[in-house]
Every structure is written in C-alpha cells, then in structure tokens.
Write an enzyme that holds these catalytic residues in place. Sequence first.
Site: not given
Ligand code: FRU
Length: 500
Positions: A19-22, A38, A78-79, A205, A294
């Site tokens: 999994w990857m996000n920001d 992330q 977190f980010s 965010e 999301w």
């Molecule tokens: C944005 C977020 C940030 C948070 C991170 C957690 O997508 O919700 O606010 O730091 O992702 O993974």
Amino acid sequence: SFPDDKFRSQIHFTPKEAWMNDPNGMVYYDGEYHLFYQYYPDSTVWGPMHWGHAVSPDMVHWKHLPIALYPDELGYIFSGSAVVDWNNTSGFQTGEHPPMIAIFTHHEPVGAEEEGNNTYQYQSIAYSNDKGRTWTKYEGNPVVPNPGIKDFRDPKVIWLEDFQQWLMVFAALDRVKFYTSPNLIDWKFQSDFGMNDGSHGGVWECPDLFQLQVEGSEEKKWVLLLSINPGGPNGGSATQYFVGDFDGKTFTNSQDPNASQWLDHGPDNYAGVTWSDIPEEDGRRLFLGWMGNWNYAQVVPTEKWRSAMTIPRSLHLTKNQTSGVYTVASRPVNELASLHTKSVDFEKESVNAGTRFSLMNTDDLGLTVPFKSEFTVNTSGRQSNFRLVLDNPKTQEEFVFRFQDGTLYGNRAKSGLTDFADNFAHQEATAPFQQLLKEKELKVEFFVDESSIEIFLNDGSVVMTEVFFPTEGFTRAYLISDDNPLEINSARTTQLKSIW
Ligand code: FRU
C-alpha cells in the site's frame, strides 16, 4: 524492468508491492530527486505508516530504496516534508556535507482516540547524513507537541530567505498553522489561516506554501496548496489552493474567500506537494500528487500493490487581466520527453459529426498504451459537444467537451472494472473551461497509462486526472463530434516507453 502486472502503471511511480498513499519528503539533493511516500509494507490497504523511499535523476525514472522511516514508540510516521539544512542550523551535520532533515507527523496508534484524548498527532524530525539512505530520529521528539487538537498533521517546512528562518505550515482540522524556527528544533506559533476561506467539506490535510512569479509580469504571489477530504468538487479527496501574500508570519488571501479553486478537477490527484531545494538556476516549482481518492483507493482491483503517483508537473501562476483572478496551472515536465519513441502526426481536418478521428489505434497505427496525445480544435462558433473516447472491444472511457456550458465531463461508468466500490463508477468528474473558450483554439494534451489518464487543457489551466481499470487494455483513442463538424487544427500522438 518491472513486473508486467495487470493495471501496472508504466509511466508513473508505483511501489513494487503493498500500500502507498501521499508523496512525502520530496527534496532535491546532489543530483537526486527524493520521493518518500506513505507506505504500509505488510498489506495492500492502509495500516501502520512508514516512509517508503525512491530516488530519481529526472523525476521520471525511479530506483526503489529501502524503507526510510519505521513506526516507533511515538507512533506511525504520517505525512511530512524534507529539507537540506545548508547552514547546519540544526547542528545535526556530522561529515562534510549538510544534513537532510525530515519533518513528519507522529501518529499514536489506535486507542488514543477512544480515550477521548485529542493529542495523538504531533510533529517530529529525523536527520540523515548520507543522502537520505539512513535516518536518525531526534531524541527530543516531538518538536511541535499537540495542544489538544484532534487533526494536527502534515508539516511542510520551507526556508524563508528574507527572514533567515524556517517556516512550518501544517493542517489542523479546519485551518493551517504557521510556526517559525531558527534551527528546525525550536518552533514558535505565528498564525492560523483558513477558518473562513475556501472549501470546508472535509478535514484539511497536506498543505504547501511557496512563492511564484505571475507569468509575463514581475509580480510575485504566495500559493498555499491544501488538500481536503472529503469535500472535493467531484466527491471525496481533492486539492484546493489559495493565492495571496505572506509576510513571514501571516498568510493573507488575495482572492474571494468564498471561492474554491482546484488544482485538478479529476477525482484522483490528492495530497500533492512540491519539491524542496530545487536549484535556483532551474527555477521551477515541481509537483507530484497521489493518484488516488480515499473514497475507494483501498479497494481498487490491483493485486500486489495499490496506487500510483501522478506524472511530475510544474506549477505556474497566471493572472487574468480583466478579472484580476489568479490561476495555478499544472504542466507535465519536459523530462517526460525522454519516454518518447515514435510519433504520428495528423493532418488538419474538418471531421463530420458522427465520424471518428483516430488519435491512437493499435491495429492501424501500431500505437499502444502508454502514449500521449496533443490536439487543437477550433472554438469559434462551436456550440455542440465533442467527445474523447478510449476503448477496446469491451469497455470505454469517455470525456465529453461540452461547449454549451464550457464543461469537461468525465464518465468512467463503462470503463471496465467499476463495481469494487459504489462510488467509483458514479464519481463523475466535471471541470469548467468557459474561460478557455475566449481563445481561438482549445489545446488538449493527455497522457494515458494502463490505469489512468491525465488531461491538460490550454497549458494546464484546467486539469483532470482519473484512474480506471479496463478489463483489457485500451486499443483505441478517438475524437467524435455529436452534431456539427469538428475542426481539428493539429494532432500528434507519441508512443511512450516504460519508465521501468
Ligand atoms: C492524507 C493523509 C494525511 C496523513 C496520511 C496518513 O491522505 O490522511 O493527512 O498524514 O494521509 O497516511
């Protein structure tokens, strides 16, 4: 090269697996663009966050590196952002070269919230003396403790040359907070911004703050990027921006506080921020976003990994001389040209209604995904729609350019796999382009990968980024006009090679 998994992006950054996000900690140092992100290595859904890491010589070709930051006793990672501490203000330098400092949110794991305690997110730092390969967390963390605010995260740090100090901007529920510091360790609160500005349909965010020069003028303004989830213009996650002034302590909005301006009108560009420490002689403001939302990102039908980043873009500020409104435009970076292979140029043509004008066709033109196309069409006198269609014998992704009301409308209801989330197929995207109809031509540039499209109108004034999951790869792209002829002035499609 990279495993040819189904839906695997070929021209976008993806993690090898999981999994990857920001995007996080984007910083340029000694010939390398760093991308942290992330990351949850144990699953393809969100979990205890780490900072994954990759480096690139050009923001296009990436080398995966080991995980940079692991969760610890203060929480998940977190980010956040990263900077080069050129003057060693922090005192963390050990060798000959300035250290790299990462500034991130520590998020205390589950439990904290249930106890009615709102102080489980706070800002911390870590440093590296080996070009980001290994990191040491500062033993005095957190550097910005939480005063009791539930959402308190995503620090972006910049050096304020005029004031010879560091600035941290981060999100706190419905506003951003500005802090300053001489050394990245001791931080002083300065101001809040945003309670009464822009969109508030969700939590704020991932802010970013930087200065841009207005194109064609000497004027400089500050741009504040701000991601919001939910509450995006087409549902779920999106990134808005403000244009204003900044005096070292306080941001003042120069535009209508009730107006919302969106960096990208598609559903899939979130949490994007810009690179730190780009050399002055380059001068660009370089951006990358998470190509996800999301609303459904955790259930998209990829197997080994989840999510890609957008293509790298440079941000530009334009000002409308009549209305005085400032707009932030996003443009694909020139470095992407290193992916070009063969191009097909098309003649100027007036295409009758109902007739397809082919931009990409695997059978006839020998072109395949990934590719990019650019075309220009006459706007004068045009009243009716034309459509940009991507398809294969089974599925279809469609964008309608509605000239009646100047709206670009994206529809992925028939784009392939869509039923993994209720709100995926019906997350229709609209982008207003009335402003652009004042020009004689509408210029469209778009990039198609295995599971995404990014559309840029008139040099990035209006952008739409969308993901999709066709059951088979798209084998055609064409334009088709609903009623009157479509005057195409120029068109070119370029085959792109994989970045892996
Ligand atoms: C944005 C977020 C940030 C948070 C991170 C957690 O997508 O919700 O606010 O730091 O992702 O993974």
